[in-house]
Design a protein around this motif. Structure first.
Motif, PDB file in Angstrom:
ATOM      1  N   ASP A 199       0.831  -1.218   0.000  1.00 43.85           N
ATOM      2  CA  ASP A 199       0.000   0.000   0.000  1.00 43.85           C
ATOM      3  C   ASP A 199       0.857   1.256   0.000  1.00 43.85           C
ATOM      4  O   ASP A 199       0.513   2.260  -0.622  1.00 43.85           O
ATOM      5  N   LYS A 200       1.981   1.163   0.672  1.00 44.15           N
ATOM      6  CA  LYS A 200       2.842   2.344   0.766  1.00 44.15           C
ATOM      7  C   LYS A 200       3.356   2.733  -0.626  1.00 44.15           C
ATOM      8  O   LYS A 200       3.455   3.907  -0.965  1.00 44.15           O
ATOM      9  N   GLY A 201       3.680   1.718  -1.411  1.00 45.80           N
ATOM     10  CA  GLY A 201       4.114   1.980  -2.775  1.00 45.80           C
ATOM     11  C   GLY A 201       3.000   2.620  -3.590  1.00 45.80           C
ATOM     12  O   GLY A 201       3.224   3.519  -4.395  1.00 45.80           O
ATOM     13  N   LEU A 202       1.779   2.158  -3.363  1.00 45.47           N
ATOM     14  CA  LEU A 202       0.661   2.721  -4.119  1.00 45.47           C
ATOM     15  C   LEU A 202       0.363   4.152  -3.670  1.00 45.47           C
ATOM     16  O   LEU A 202      -0.092   4.984  -4.461  1.00 45.47           O
ATOM     17  N   GLU A 203       0.650   4.454  -2.408  1.00 47.67           N
ATOM     18  CA  GLU A 203       0.534   5.860  -1.980  1.00 47.67           C
ATOM     19  C   GLU A 203       1.480   6.723  -2.812  1.00 47.67           C
ATOM     20  O   GLU A 203       1.131   7.826  -3.230  1.00 47.67           O
ATOM     21  N   ALA A 204       2.676   6.196  -3.034  1.00 46.77           N
ATOM     22  CA  ALA A 204       3.635   6.935  -3.859  1.00 46.77           C
ATOM     23  C   ALA A 204       3.101   7.111  -5.277  1.00 46.77           C
ATOM     24  O   ALA A 204       3.335   8.139  -5.911  1.00 46.77           O
ATOM     25  N   VAL A 205       2.395   6.122  -5.776  1.00 51.06           N
ATOM     26  CA  VAL A 205       1.787   6.257  -7.102  1.00 51.06           C
ATOM     27  C   VAL A 205       0.806   7.418  -7.088  1.00 51.06           C
ATOM     28  O   VAL A 205       0.823   8.293  -7.961  1.00 51.06           O
ATOM     29  N   GLY A 206      -0.037   7.436  -6.084  1.00 50.28           N
ATOM     30  CA  GLY A 206      -1.020   8.508  -5.968  1.00 50.28           C
ATOM     31  C   GLY A 206      -0.367   9.876  -5.893  1.00 50.28           C
ATOM     32  O   GLY A 206      -0.881  10.846  -6.439  1.00 50.28           O
ATOM     33  N   SER A 207       0.785   9.940  -5.228  1.00 46.03           N
ATOM     34  CA  SER A 207       1.441  11.245  -5.056  1.00 46.03           C
ATOM     35  C   SER A 207       2.205  11.711  -6.280  1.00 46.03           C
ATOM     36  O   SER A 207       2.368  12.899  -6.489  1.00 46.03           O
ATOM     37  N   ASN A 208       2.729  10.759  -7.035  1.00 39.84           N
ATOM     38  CA  ASN A 208       3.667  11.143  -8.097  1.00 39.84           C
ATOM     39  C   ASN A 208       3.113  11.113  -9.512  1.00 39.84           C
ATOM     40  O   ASN A 208       3.772  11.609 -10.421  1.00 39.84           O
ATOM     41  N   CYS A 209       1.943  10.501  -9.689  1.00 46.03           N
ATOM     42  CA  CYS A 209       1.498  10.246 -11.067  1.00 46.03           C
ATOM     43  C   CYS A 209       0.101  10.780 -11.341  1.00 46.03           C
ATOM     44  O   CYS A 209      -0.843  10.006 -11.504  1.00 46.03           O
ATOM     45  N   PRO A 210      -0.025  12.082 -11.412  1.00 45.95           N
ATOM     46  CA  PRO A 210      -1.359  12.661 -11.581  1.00 45.95           C
ATOM     47  C   PRO A 210      -1.998  12.333 -12.928  1.00 45.95           C
ATOM     48  O   PRO A 210      -3.214  12.425 -13.075  1.00 45.95           O
TER      49      PRO A 210
ATOM     50  N   CYS B  69      -4.982   9.984  -8.496  1.00 37.49           N
ATOM     51  CA  CYS B  69      -4.984   9.787  -9.956  1.00 37.49           C
ATOM     52  C   CYS B  69      -6.411   9.804 -10.456  1.00 37.49           C
ATOM     53  O   CYS B  69      -7.024   8.759 -10.700  1.00 37.49           O
ATOM     54  N   ARG B  70      -6.921  11.005 -10.649  1.00 36.02           N
ATOM     55  CA  ARG B  70      -8.348  11.132 -10.972  1.00 36.02           C
ATOM     56  C   ARG B  70      -8.681  10.710 -12.399  1.00 36.02           C
ATOM     57  O   ARG B  70      -9.840  10.534 -12.726  1.00 36.02           O
ATOM     58  N   ARG B  71      -7.633  10.548 -13.217  1.00 33.03           N
ATOM     59  CA  ARG B  71      -7.905  10.155 -14.602  1.00 33.03           C
ATOM     60  C   ARG B  71      -7.921   8.645 -14.773  1.00 33.03           C
ATOM     61  O   ARG B  71      -8.026   8.147 -15.885  1.00 33.03           O
ATOM     62  N   LEU B  72      -7.778   7.929 -13.664  1.00 33.30           N
ATOM     63  CA  LEU B  72      -7.687   6.474 -13.755  1.00 33.30           C
ATOM     64  C   LEU B  72      -8.936   5.905 -14.412  1.00 33.30           C
ATOM     65  O   LEU B  72     -10.055   6.188 -13.979  1.00 33.30           O
ATOM     66  N   HIS B  73      -8.755   5.105 -15.472  1.00 36.88           N
ATOM     67  CA  HIS B  73      -9.926   4.473 -16.087  1.00 36.88           C
ATOM     68  C   HIS B  73      -9.740   2.988 -16.346  1.00 36.88           C
ATOM     69  O   HIS B  73     -10.701   2.302 -16.720  1.00 36.88           O
ATOM     70  N   TYR B  74      -8.530   2.478 -16.122  1.00 34.91           N
ATOM     71  CA  TYR B  74      -8.306   1.039 -16.311  1.00 34.91           C
ATOM     72  C   TYR B  74      -7.605   0.503 -15.081  1.00 34.91           C
ATOM     73  O   TYR B  74      -6.523   0.978 -14.726  1.00 34.91           O
ATOM     74  N   VAL B  75      -8.218  -0.463 -14.415  1.00 32.90           N
ATOM     75  CA  VAL B  75      -7.528  -1.061 -13.286  1.00 32.90           C
ATOM     76  C   VAL B  75      -7.668  -2.581 -13.303  1.00 32.90           C
ATOM     77  O   VAL B  75      -8.712  -3.133 -13.645  1.00 32.90           O
ATOM     78  N   LEU B  76      -6.540  -3.248 -12.973  1.00 27.36           N
ATOM     79  CA  LEU B  76      -6.523  -4.682 -12.702  1.00 27.36           C
ATOM     80  C   LEU B  76      -5.850  -4.809 -11.347  1.00 27.36           C
ATOM     81  O   LEU B  76      -4.701  -4.409 -11.203  1.00 27.36           O
ATOM     82  N   TYR B  77      -6.572  -5.315 -10.359  1.00 26.48           N
ATOM     83  CA  TYR B  77      -6.080  -5.239  -8.980  1.00 26.48           C
ATOM     84  C   TYR B  77      -6.259  -6.573  -8.279  1.00 26.48           C
ATOM     85  O   TYR B  77      -7.379  -7.014  -8.038  1.00 26.48           O
ATOM     86  N   PHE B  78      -5.142  -7.214  -7.945  1.00 23.92           N
ATOM     87  CA  PHE B  78      -5.177  -8.457  -7.176  1.00 23.92           C
ATOM     88  C   PHE B  78      -4.915  -8.124  -5.717  1.00 23.92           C
ATOM     89  O   PHE B  78      -3.891  -7.531  -5.396  1.00 23.92           O
ATOM     90  N   CYS B  79      -5.810  -8.538  -4.835  1.00 26.56           N
ATOM     91  CA  CYS B  79      -5.633  -8.207  -3.425  1.00 26.56           C
ATOM     92  C   CYS B  79      -6.197  -9.329  -2.573  1.00 26.56           C
ATOM     93  O   CYS B  79      -6.863 -10.234  -3.075  1.00 26.56           O
ATOM     94  N   ARG B  80      -5.940  -9.246  -1.277  1.00 22.53           N
ATOM     95  CA  ARG B  80      -6.461 -10.276  -0.388  1.00 22.53           C
ATOM     96  C   ARG B  80      -7.568  -9.757   0.518  1.00 22.53           C
ATOM     97  O   ARG B  80      -8.141 -10.521   1.285  1.00 22.53           O
TER      98      ARG B  80
END
Lengths: 214, 585
Positions: B341-352, B385-396
């Motif tokens: 999750d911490k890595g994905l926080e970085a995604v949210g912060s760095n990739c608008p 990342c408000r422009r997100l329109h494609y997601v593939l997410y594997f989680c538990r």
């Protein structure tokens, strides 16, 4: 990874943790000692692979066998979905991705008293300090205390001290820091942060053993 | 120039029209030649007979989503001037070992027809087809103008077949061998490119394992000045990569080899300098075993990066964060869940500008391990990342509330593929089914085209889907639903549905037959480990003669039970190449 070729204490009870039988030999950190297995017992080794509700027994090296779920028998579809048995084609991950992770040096990390395991990739680190920092990050309630040059990890919340140990290729449990880093990465099968209070009988290694440096 | 088949003039005006067509045919053909979208071309061909004919003569690229929906003969009769064929074969679940190995989708009969009808064929893109070495050799020898070969998820061939291609295809511009079941005998195929060969623009052999002759590769890269895409395999070291980059600074897409090696400081500097000279790279992949040690060498090449594929690099959150800080223009990101999750926080912060995120599981089959990503990571990305329109997410683990917030943040989802890895798992906080999560998705994301559902789901999920997902084209369902009603809702409500794939759900004949009218408007339906019986399938086959209804039997299963069912529309009739385990009803 079979334990048969080791001198197990005949009193060790596979079904329970029997720490009185445990004797870890220690070298002071920095002393290089190749293949010094004598005296290292793994009376609790088989039981360390904890009762976490998993179906695997004792062998971290068995991971790879599980990956090819395609070869497993088809799960009877009448079973409730909550069953933990291997299901063909689930999760829906392509074969080429399953193989992607195999070459990494991933080992499981168990912490006494924690209900789950983590995994670290030893290839990510170059020194013991880096590894311990990563473990600290992972189990975020810990801090590392270098106390008298021994590597110990302290849980700040409940004041419990942990000693980082690892199981090597031969199934022996060793204290982390005894051998050169590369050798450690090569031979480490899994890690365990053992409560200091339970790692009794720890003693520094006596120089009468073969102490040839690598 | 290649010769076109010339169209013989048919009757000047069709019997149905009352006046001659207002455009001369040549003009109409010229205009239609500019149409590239397959859907547009299909629409055009339905206007009137003249337009149908003009369209078929001007079409050079054809896309066939199911190789059994049409036969090579029918194709050749309708379209005389094809240069490019895109063919898809097996059902998608064959990627996950659910389809018998010898099921079909063999390319050979197509190649023979192409050799007769399209000798100037230039481009062949295959997905999930059975391709053997003999076919590859046939291809290499019979099409002198052949330029582009792309094989994705195909199987049945070896590197010997590739050698035939590289030896004989003098005009090859693209060789893209991706995620296939290849028998990797040697890397010799690469050395078979003649020394005089210079036309290569795309080379992707990332998923092969054998080592190629590096000198041959280096020379190839040197002399192919138009090379834009180079994706090597793991056996290429960092040092070798540096040498390749120096020869091809014009690369636009790069797949590295193994990204870890003991390098001297001078070598590190050289590597960084090589990356610094590659200012045109917009896609980066490979990066096996990439570590904090060498990733910084990449940074200079990341400023124009739009697609970063880290799905083979087990990065931790900190490393990912540092890397992403250098990728401000990122639009597509694929990662392993080791970033957590911490890595994905970085995604949210760095990739608008992020539009697509795929998070793959590093350890999908090890249940002892609880790590990876959770709802928190997905939430963090959706906030940043408000422009997100494609997601593939594997989680538990996942919660209904999190998904509702995520789609509120990103209402433009077109592709929402959520895989909660433990089958039938409820919302871990409330212990309720995940119905409301997917309800929120279909209500909020009106543009949704593709949906994969997971977790504990009742028929309510499918009611929501049927009621709201009016643009849905592809739906994947596993271990979900309570009764036939669920599937009936989907079939009744999703007017644009094209592909429906279902496994391990309690849907039976009633559900199957409720879609009688619908299946001809769809490409295909897959149902495995559901509650279908042979009599239900037979009834479907009887009532709908323009559908092929195939049943794959498992060994030792009950005779009346239809274990795996594949239904698809076709103008080619029942297929004749099915193996004994596949019954066409």
């Amino acid at each position: 990874m079979s334990p048969e070729n080791l001198n197990q204490s005949p009193d060790s009870d596979v079904g329970s943790l029997n720490f009185e039988e445990t004797r870890l030999t220690l070298g002071l950190p920095g002393v290089e000692c190749r293949g010094c297995k004598s005296g290292v017992k793994r009376g609790f080794s088989e039981t360390v692979d904890l009762n976490l509700g998993s179906s695997s027994s004792g062998c971290g090296g068995g991971d790879d066998d599980k990956r090819s779920s395609g070869e497993n028998d088809v799960l009877d579809s009448a079973k409730p979905p909550a069953a933990k048995a291997q299901v063909v084609g689930w999760p829906p991950v392509r074969a080429s991705r399953k193989n992607a992770m195999k070459s990494c040096k991933y080992v499981k990390v168990a912490v006494d008293g924690a209900p789950y395991l983590r995994k670290v990739d030893l290839e990510m680190y170059n020194t013991y300090q880096q590894l311990l920092s990563a473990l600290e990050d992972m189990f975020s309630c810990f801090t590392i205390r270098n106390y008298l040059n021994e590597r110990k990890i302290m849980d700040q919340v409940n004041g419990v001290e942990y000693v980082p140990t690892y199981e090597d290729k031969d199934g022996d449990w060793m204290l982390i820091g005894d051998v050169p880093w590369k050798m450690f990465v090569e031979s480490c099968k899994r890690l365990r942060l053992m409560k200091s209070s339970e790692a009794i009988g720890l003693a520094p290694r006596t120089p009468s053993k073969n102490s040839s440096t690598s | 120039m290649e010769s076109y088949s010339k169209r013989k003039r048919e009757c000047p005006s069709s019997p149905e029209s009352t006046q001659p067509s207002s455009f001369p045919d040549e003009v109409l053909e010229r205009v239609l030649a500019l149409l590239t979208s397959h859907k547009d071309r299909s629409s055009v061909s339905l206007v009137c007979k003249d337009w149908y004919n003009a369209e078929r003569w001007s079409r050079t690229r054809v896309f066939i989503g199911n190789c059994y929906s049409v036969s090579p003969e029918i194709l050749a009769r309708r379209f005389p001037n094809i240069r490019c064929v895109i063919l898809k074969g097996k059902p998608r679940f064959s990627d996950f070992n659910l389809v018998p190995h010898n099921w079909g989708a063999d390319i050979h009969a197509w190649l023979v027809a192409f050799a007769n009808n399209y000798p100037f064929l230039e481009e062949l893109r295959l997905k999930r087809m059975a391709v053997n070495d003999e076919s590859l050799e046939f291809l290499a020898l019979n099409f002198p103008n052949f330029k582009v070969l792309s094989l994705l998820s195909c199987d049945g061939f070896s590197t010997d077949g590739l050698a035939a291609i590289t030896t004989h295809c003098k005009n090859l511009t693209e060789l893209d061998i991706h995620e296939n079941g290849v028998e990797d005998r040697s890397g010799n195929w690469l050395s078979c490119f003649p020394e005089s060969f210079t036309s290569l623009e795309v080379l992707n052999y990332a998923n092969l394992s054998s080592e190629v002759n590096f000198d041959a590769l280096e020379r190839l890269v040197s002399r192919c000045k138009s090379l834009k895409v180079l994706k090597v395999n793991k056996s290429i070291s960092l040092e070798q990569l540096q040498r390749l980059l120096v020869r091809a600074p014009q690369l636009v897409e790069l797949g590295t080899g193994t990204f870890v090696q003991e390098l001297t400081p001078r070598q590190c500097a050289e590597l960084e300098s090589a990356f610094n000279n590659c200012k045109n790279i917009h896609t980066l992949s490979g990066l096996w075993e990439a570590t904090v040690l060498h990733l910084p060498a990449l940074y200079p090449a990341c400023s124009n990066l739009t697609f970063l594929n880290l799905s083979y690099a087990a990065l931790q959150s900190g490393e990912l964060a540092k890397l992403l800080a250098h990728c401000p223009r990122l639009q597509r990101l694929w990662v392993l869940d080791t970033v957590e999750d911490k890595g994905l926080e970085a995604v949210g912060s760095n990739c608008p500008l992020l539009e697509e995120l795929r998070v793959f599981p590093a350890d999908p089959f090890d249940e002892e391990i609880i790590h990876g990503v959770t709802e928190a990571g997905f939430l963090a990305v959706s906030f940043g990342c408000r422009r997100l329109h494609y997601v593939l997410y594997f989680c538990r683990q996942m919660t209904n509330a999190a998904v509702a917030t995520i789609v509120q943040n990103c209402p433009d989802f077109t592709h929402f593929r959520l895989c909660i890895m433990n089958p039938g798992q409820p919302d871990y906080l409330t212990n309720e089914p995940m119905d409301e999560a997917f309800g929120a998705v279909v209500r909020t994301c009106t543009k949704l085209q593709r949906l994969s559902v997971s977790g504990l789901l009742t028929d309510l999920t499918f009611e929501y889907i049927g009621n709201y997902a009016k643009n849905l084209e592809v739906l994947s369902v596993a271990f979900a639903g309570s009764s036939d009603w669920g599937m009936q809702c989907v079939l009744g409500g999703c007017s644009k549905l094209r592909k429906l794939e279902i496994r391990d759900c309690p849907f039976g004949n009633l559900a199957l037959l409720s879609g009688l009218e619908k299946y001809e408007s769809m490409r295909s339906l897959w149902m495995s480990a559901c509650k279908l019986t042979m009599s239900g399938c037979r009834r479907l086959a009887r009532e709908m003669p323009r559908l092929n209804v195939e049943v794959m039997k498992e060994d030792g299963s009950d005779d009346g039970h239809a274990d795996k069912v594949y239904v698809y529309r076709t103008v080619a009739g029942p297929r004749r190449d099915a193996p004994p385990s596949v019954l066409t009803l």
